[in-house]
Motif scaffolding. Structure first.
Motif, PDB file in Angstrom:
ATOM      1  N   TYR A  27       2.336   1.722  -3.416  1.00  0.00           N
ATOM      2  CA  TYR A  27       1.319   2.210  -4.356  1.00  0.00           C
ATOM      3  C   TYR A  27       1.099   3.708  -4.165  1.00  0.00           C
ATOM      4  O   TYR A  27       1.041   4.454  -5.147  1.00  0.00           O
ATOM      5  CB  TYR A  27       0.012   1.431  -4.158  1.00  0.00           C
ATOM      6  CG  TYR A  27      -1.129   1.953  -4.973  1.00  0.00           C
ATOM      7  CD1 TYR A  27      -1.192   1.727  -6.339  1.00  0.00           C
ATOM      8  CD2 TYR A  27      -2.152   2.683  -4.380  1.00  0.00           C
ATOM      9  CE1 TYR A  27      -2.239   2.209  -7.092  1.00  0.00           C
ATOM     10  CE2 TYR A  27      -3.196   3.176  -5.113  1.00  0.00           C
ATOM     11  CZ  TYR A  27      -3.238   2.945  -6.479  1.00  0.00           C
ATOM     12  OH  TYR A  27      -4.276   3.430  -7.214  1.00  0.00           O
ATOM     13  N   ILE A  28       0.970   4.166  -2.933  1.00  0.00           N
ATOM     14  CA  ILE A  28       0.771   5.590  -2.666  1.00  0.00           C
ATOM     15  C   ILE A  28       1.985   6.386  -3.151  1.00  0.00           C
ATOM     16  O   ILE A  28       1.839   7.446  -3.762  1.00  0.00           O
ATOM     17  CB  ILE A  28       0.514   5.831  -1.160  1.00  0.00           C
ATOM     18  CG1 ILE A  28      -0.822   5.205  -0.741  1.00  0.00           C
ATOM     19  CG2 ILE A  28       0.539   7.317  -0.823  1.00  0.00           C
ATOM     20  CD1 ILE A  28      -2.037   5.778  -1.444  1.00  0.00           C
ATOM     21  N   GLY A  29       3.181   5.887  -2.901  1.00  0.00           N
ATOM     22  CA  GLY A  29       4.389   6.558  -3.389  1.00  0.00           C
ATOM     23  C   GLY A  29       4.413   6.659  -4.906  1.00  0.00           C
ATOM     24  O   GLY A  29       4.763   7.699  -5.468  1.00  0.00           O
ATOM     25  N   TYR A  30       4.028   5.586  -5.585  1.00  0.00           N
ATOM     26  CA  TYR A  30       3.967   5.585  -7.046  1.00  0.00           C
ATOM     27  C   TYR A  30       2.947   6.611  -7.546  1.00  0.00           C
ATOM     28  O   TYR A  30       3.213   7.358  -8.489  1.00  0.00           O
ATOM     29  CB  TYR A  30       3.614   4.186  -7.553  1.00  0.00           C
ATOM     30  CG  TYR A  30       3.356   4.129  -9.030  1.00  0.00           C
ATOM     31  CD1 TYR A  30       4.408   4.186  -9.947  1.00  0.00           C
ATOM     32  CD2 TYR A  30       2.060   4.029  -9.522  1.00  0.00           C
ATOM     33  CE1 TYR A  30       4.176   4.144 -11.303  1.00  0.00           C
ATOM     34  CE2 TYR A  30       1.818   3.993 -10.877  1.00  0.00           C
ATOM     35  CZ  TYR A  30       2.871   4.046 -11.764  1.00  0.00           C
ATOM     36  OH  TYR A  30       2.634   4.012 -13.111  1.00  0.00           O
ATOM     37  N   MET A  31       1.779   6.671  -6.928  1.00  0.00           N
ATOM     38  CA  MET A  31       0.737   7.609  -7.352  1.00  0.00           C
ATOM     39  C   MET A  31       1.178   9.060  -7.136  1.00  0.00           C
ATOM     40  O   MET A  31       0.888   9.927  -7.963  1.00  0.00           O
ATOM     41  CB  MET A  31      -0.575   7.328  -6.618  1.00  0.00           C
ATOM     42  CG  MET A  31      -1.212   5.989  -6.989  1.00  0.00           C
ATOM     43  SD  MET A  31      -1.488   5.798  -8.764  1.00  0.00           S
ATOM     44  CE  MET A  31      -2.863   6.876  -8.980  1.00  0.00           C
ATOM     45  N   VAL A  32       1.858   9.335  -6.027  1.00  0.00           N
ATOM     46  CA  VAL A  32       2.369  10.689  -5.776  1.00  0.00           C
ATOM     47  C   VAL A  32       3.400  11.047  -6.836  1.00  0.00           C
ATOM     48  O   VAL A  32       3.398  12.167  -7.373  1.00  0.00           O
ATOM     49  CB  VAL A  32       2.957  10.797  -4.349  1.00  0.00           C
ATOM     50  CG1 VAL A  32       3.762  12.073  -4.174  1.00  0.00           C
ATOM     51  CG2 VAL A  32       1.857  10.714  -3.309  1.00  0.00           C
TER      52      VAL A  32
ATOM     53  N   PHE B  97       0.835  -1.203   0.000  1.00  0.00           N
ATOM     54  CA  PHE B  97       0.000   0.000   0.000  1.00  0.00           C
ATOM     55  C   PHE B  97       0.870   1.252   0.000  1.00  0.00           C
ATOM     56  O   PHE B  97       0.620   2.200  -0.754  1.00  0.00           O
ATOM     57  CB  PHE B  97      -0.946  -0.003   1.208  1.00  0.00           C
ATOM     58  CG  PHE B  97      -1.842   1.202   1.270  1.00  0.00           C
ATOM     59  CD1 PHE B  97      -2.888   1.346   0.379  1.00  0.00           C
ATOM     60  CD2 PHE B  97      -1.617   2.196   2.212  1.00  0.00           C
ATOM     61  CE1 PHE B  97      -3.711   2.456   0.427  1.00  0.00           C
ATOM     62  CE2 PHE B  97      -2.433   3.308   2.263  1.00  0.00           C
ATOM     63  CZ  PHE B  97      -3.482   3.446   1.371  1.00  0.00           C
ATOM     64  N   ALA B  98       1.908   1.284   0.825  1.00  0.00           N
ATOM     65  CA  ALA B  98       2.816   2.438   0.877  1.00  0.00           C
ATOM     66  C   ALA B  98       3.524   2.613  -0.468  1.00  0.00           C
ATOM     67  O   ALA B  98       3.694   3.737  -0.955  1.00  0.00           O
ATOM     68  CB  ALA B  98       3.832   2.273   2.000  1.00  0.00           C
TER      69      ALA B  98
END
Length: 165
Positions: A33-38, A30-31
Motif C-alpha cells: 500500500y505504501i509503495g502504491y501511494m508513493v 502495508f508495504a
C-alpha cells in the motif's frame, strides 16, 4: 502400548497457529500500500493556478502594502452588485475624489481560468464611480480584484461576487 490418535500430546503437535502468517501478510500488504501511494504521488502533476505564479510572489510584499493602504482609508471603496439590473457599481471614498485615479479590474473565475478578463478602472463623475454591466458574466463565484493608483499611491482590494442567473 500404543497411543491413541486423540491423546493430548498428539493433538498439541497437530494444532498449528496461523498468527505468524497473519502478521507477515499484514506487513506485506502495508508495504504494498505504501509503495502504491508513493507511486501515485510521483505520477501526480502539480500545476500552478497562475502561469506567472513566481512573478506574483515577488510582488506579494508590494501588494500587502497596497491592501493595508486600502484598508486604512477613512471609508472603504464601495462595491455594490445589483443582480436584478445586472450592474456592478464601484465608488471611491470621498478622500480619493478629485484625484487622478487609474487602474484595473480583474475578474477572476476560480473554477475556469478561460473566463478571466481584465477591464480598466476609470471612475468618473461626482462621486467618483464606475458602473459595469454583469450580464456577460457566467453564473457562479467570481473574485474581483481592484488595483488602482491615486496620488502615486497604489491600492488593492479583492471582493467575492456571486453571480446568479
Amino acid at each position: 502400548m500404543s497411543q491413541h490418535l486423540t491423546s493430548p500430546s498428539l493433538m498439541a503437535q497437530q494444532k498449528t497457529s496461523y498468527w505468524p502468517y497473519y502478521i507477515i501478510a499484514t506487513f506485506v500488504l502495508f508495504a504494498g500500500y505504501i509503495g502504491y501511494m508513493v507511486q501515485q504521488a510521483m505520477r501526480t502533476s502539480v500545476d500552478l493556478v497562475s502561469a506567472d505564479y513566481y512573478q506574483q510572489e515577488l510582488r506579494h510584499g508590494q501588494r500587502m502594502e497596497a491592501v493595508a493602504r486600502a484598508n486604512a482609508l477613512p471609508a472603504p471603496v464601495q462595491v455594490a452588485l445589483d443582480a436584478a439590473a445586472h450592474r456592478l457599481t464601484l465608488e471611491l471614498p470621498a478622500s480619493l475624489r478629485g484625484q487622478a485615479v487609474e487602474g484595473t479590474l480583474q475578474f477572476f473565475r476560480p473554477s475556469n481560468q478561460k473566463l478571466d478578463f481584465t477591464l480598466p478602472f476609470q471612475p468618473t463623475g461626482e462621486p467618483a464611480r464606475q458602473q459595469l454591466n454583469t450580464s456577460r458574466l457566467a453564473p457562479g463565484l467570481w473574485r474581483l480584484r481592484v488595483q488602482f493608483t491615486a496620488n502615486n499611491q497604489p491600492y488593492f482590494l479583492e471582493e467575492v461576487l456571486s453571480i446568479e442567473e
